[in-house]
Scaffold this active site. Structure first.
Site, PDB file in Angstrom:
ATOM      1  CG  ASP A 150      -2.225   1.316   1.365  1.00  0.00           C
ATOM      2  OD1 ASP A 150      -2.880   1.054   0.855  1.00  0.00           O
ATOM      3  OD2 ASP A 150      -1.424   1.900   2.037  1.00  0.00           O
ATOM      4  CD  GLU A 152      14.439 -13.803   4.858  1.00  0.00           C
ATOM      5  OE1 GLU A 152      13.578 -14.368   5.877  1.00  0.00           O
ATOM      6  OE2 GLU A 152      14.779 -12.373   5.013  1.00  0.00           O
TER       7      GLU A 152
HETATM    8  C1  GLC Z   1      -4.405   3.096  -0.369  1.00  0.00           C
HETATM    9  C2  GLC Z   1      -5.277   2.468  -0.638  1.00  0.00           C
HETATM   10  C3  GLC Z   1      -6.870   3.048  -0.074  1.00  0.00           C
HETATM   11  C4  GLC Z   1      -6.041   3.818   1.479  1.00  0.00           C
HETATM   12  C5  GLC Z   1      -4.512   4.115   1.422  1.00  0.00           C
HETATM   13  C6  GLC Z   1      -4.219   5.223   2.661  1.00  0.00           C
HETATM   14  O1  GLC Z   1      -4.031   4.365  -1.327  1.00  0.00           O
HETATM   15  O2  GLC Z   1      -5.436   1.743  -1.652  1.00  0.00           O
HETATM   16  O3  GLC Z   1      -7.826   2.830   0.030  1.00  0.00           O
HETATM   17  O4  GLC Z   1      -7.036   4.820   1.358  1.00  0.00           O
HETATM   18  O5  GLC Z   1      -4.050   3.536   0.435  1.00  0.00           O
HETATM   19  O6  GLC Z   1      -4.226   3.846   3.052  1.00  0.00           O
END
Ligand code: GLC
Length: 522
Positions: free
Chosen positions: A204, A245
């Site tokens: 993310d 790993e």
């Molecule tokens: C990414 C995710 C989104 C979230 C953001 C913060 O963009 O896809 O849904 O709000 O990260 O984690």
């Protein structure tokens, strides 16, 4: 690439947003047992893997992207045992499982942050990004949250008199990746899930993981200082070493940067990401020209070092059927054409739950809005059954759904579509099965074709098998006039228009309907 394709190249990766997929216990929120109960649907779609948006313990300020415990399941989604059961059941069907990993920030309720904020002397103070203000009552610099509604990326902690960085909501403080203890602790969260048997991670907000350690403002800088800093790539190599790993695991990054040159640097050298979500592509307008240029750009920049990952929808952007409608009424047809495109381009398709049903955005009345960034419409629950038969929860829940069910559920639910060979679901299944059975559509070469104005077309080929895909982006029919270096006749394998008959066609006689996409075998 010696033998066949890697699993993450072969077929589609299907994104599940657990809150909205299937609710097994009637509380109105989807959960892990709900997903396990719907694996038939995923298997029938021929998905190679599922990517699960976060299901970890969370106060849900950002619906799970604010993680309070990286090693546990939130009770609303079930338990760790439910996760293990889902993983085992998916693996038994040959479906890989990719989990979302949120390394840039935790929840403000994570014990690390509670300790960090407790005092300036806390041993965990430096696990987050704390700084004095600018001396005039303002934050340390001009950095802004990714969410316009949040404003500044800094909040003042009154008790200790310092500001902390949050690239998203104030409830999502940024972890300090410049601190090696944080890096090591986060690597351990990867191992926790790798040891349980997950096949990979969607990382993310990856671009946020490295910023200017001097916290200088963006203003006046040639390049932003709040993301994609030069420390990024060593950091990413460290993450890759941990996944390496273990055998045959995959990293796909959310690299939300609008410059493909930069995105490709996250993929280079085989020691960073396997795949990067291409936001330049996802943000294109519905234009054959724009799509052609973007595909050519990626090929030119990345060929040899990176495998493409294509997506047009996820839980953060309006749905394809709505976004590409543009007042033409062609949204549903364009959503079908988009599926043909995703499954037949060279690269891995990522398909967001509901895209296989051609779902549009749901209407969210003002008093039902829950997301800080306007993303509720695309997050509406999946309609599994007709409301007339299953009740207002449309087979998603027996309770009150946390977001409204999409208005068109009676026609667009999965059960009704599964029984209709002309449905978007049937089309998606056919495309997935074709890809699975056709090496040319997996690792085959790709060549752009220019068949007519407003038509995006390309050839895929391997071992003498040649296929041509063509999508009409215009709102009117288009005849394929110039048939550049192709034989005169071909077999029509699939059309996104259910009324089009298959079989042998003369290419020069073929006119594509508005938003029609076809796949031909030469
Ligand atoms: C990414 C995710 C989104 C979230 C953001 C913060 O963009 O896809 O849904 O709000 O990260 O984690």
């Amino acid at each position: 690439m010696t033998a066949g394709p890697a699993w993450w190249q072969r077929g589609a990766i299907y994104q599940i947003y657990p809150r909205s997929f299937a609710d097994s216990d009637g509380d109105g929120v989807g959960d892990l047992p709900g997903i396990t109960g719907r694996l038939d649907h995923i298997e029938a779609l021929g998905a190679e893997a599922i990517w699960l948006s976060p299901f970890y313990r969370s106060p849900m300020a950002d619906f799970g992207y604010d993680v309070a415990d990286y090693r546990d399941v939130d009770p609303v989604f079930g338990t760790l045992a439910d996760f293990d059961a889902l993983l085992g059941a998916a693996h038994a069907r040959g479906i890989r499982v990719v989990v979302d990993w949120v390394p840039n920030h935790s929840s403000d309720q994570h014990e690390w942050f509670r300790e960090s904020r407790s005092s300036r002397d806390s041993p965990r103070r430096d696990w987050y990004v704390w700084h004095d203000g600018d001396g005039a009552g303002g934050p340390p610099n001009d950095w802004m949250s990714e969410f316009p509604a949040v404003g500044r990326a800094w909040s003042l902690d009154e008790a200790t008199g310092q500001w902390y960085l949050h690239s998203f909501m104030a409830e999502q403080p940024d972890l300090n990746w410049d601190n090696p203890e944080v890096e090591a602790a986060m690597h351990d969260t990867l191992r926790f899930w790798l040891d349980r048997g997950v096949d990979g991670f969607r990382v993310d907000a990856l671009q946020r993981l490295a910023h200017d350690p001097l916290l200088r403002s963006n203003a006046g800088a040639a390049r932003r200082r709040d993301q994609d800093w030069e420390t990024m790539h060593d950091r990413l190599r460290g993450i890759r070493r941990v996944t390496d790993e273990y055998e045959d695991r995959m990293l796909v990054g959310e690299v939300a940067i609008d410059d493909l040159h930069r995105v490709v640097t996250f993929l280079n050298d085989g020691d960073q990401l396997h795949l990067a979500h291409n936001f330049v592509f996802a943000d294109l307008p519905w234009s054959a020209e724009a799509f052609a240029l973007s595909i050519a750009d990626f090929e030119a920049l990345a060929s040899g070092v990176a495998w493409p990952a294509w997506f047009l929808g996820n839980h953060d952007m309006p749905r394809v059927a709505t976004r590409f409608d543009g007042g033409t009424g062609l949204g549903p047809a364009r959503a079908r054409a988009a599926l043909l495109l995703l499954y037949t381009l060279r690269g891995t398709p990522f398909v967001f739950q509901g895209e296989e049903l051609g779902l549009p955005d749901a209407e969210i009345p003002a008093d039902r809005v829950v997301d800080v960034d306007g993303r509720d419409p695309e997050r509406a629950p999946v309609p599994w059954r007709p409301p007339s038969a299953a009740g207002p929860g449309a087979g998603f829940t027996t309770g009150e759904p946390w977001l409204p069910i999409v208005g068109a559920a009676e026609a667009l639910n999965a059960e009704t579509q599964a029984a209709d060979p002309a449905s978007t679901l049937s089309l998606t299944r056919r495309l997935a099965a074709l890809r699975r059975a056709t090496p040319a559509l997996q690792l085959g070469a790709q060549r752009a074709l220019r068949l007519a104005e407003d038509v995006l077309a390309w050839e895929r080929s391997a071992d003498g098998d040649r296929l041509v895909a063509a999508v009409n982006f215009a709102a009117a029919p288009v005849a394929l006039a110039a048939v550049d270096g192709l034989p005169g006749r071909a077999a029509l394998v699939v059309s996104t228009d259910p009324a089009r008959a298959g079989g042998d066609v003369a290419l020069a006689d073929l006119a594509l309907g508005p938003a029609e996409g076809v796949l031909l075998r030469l």
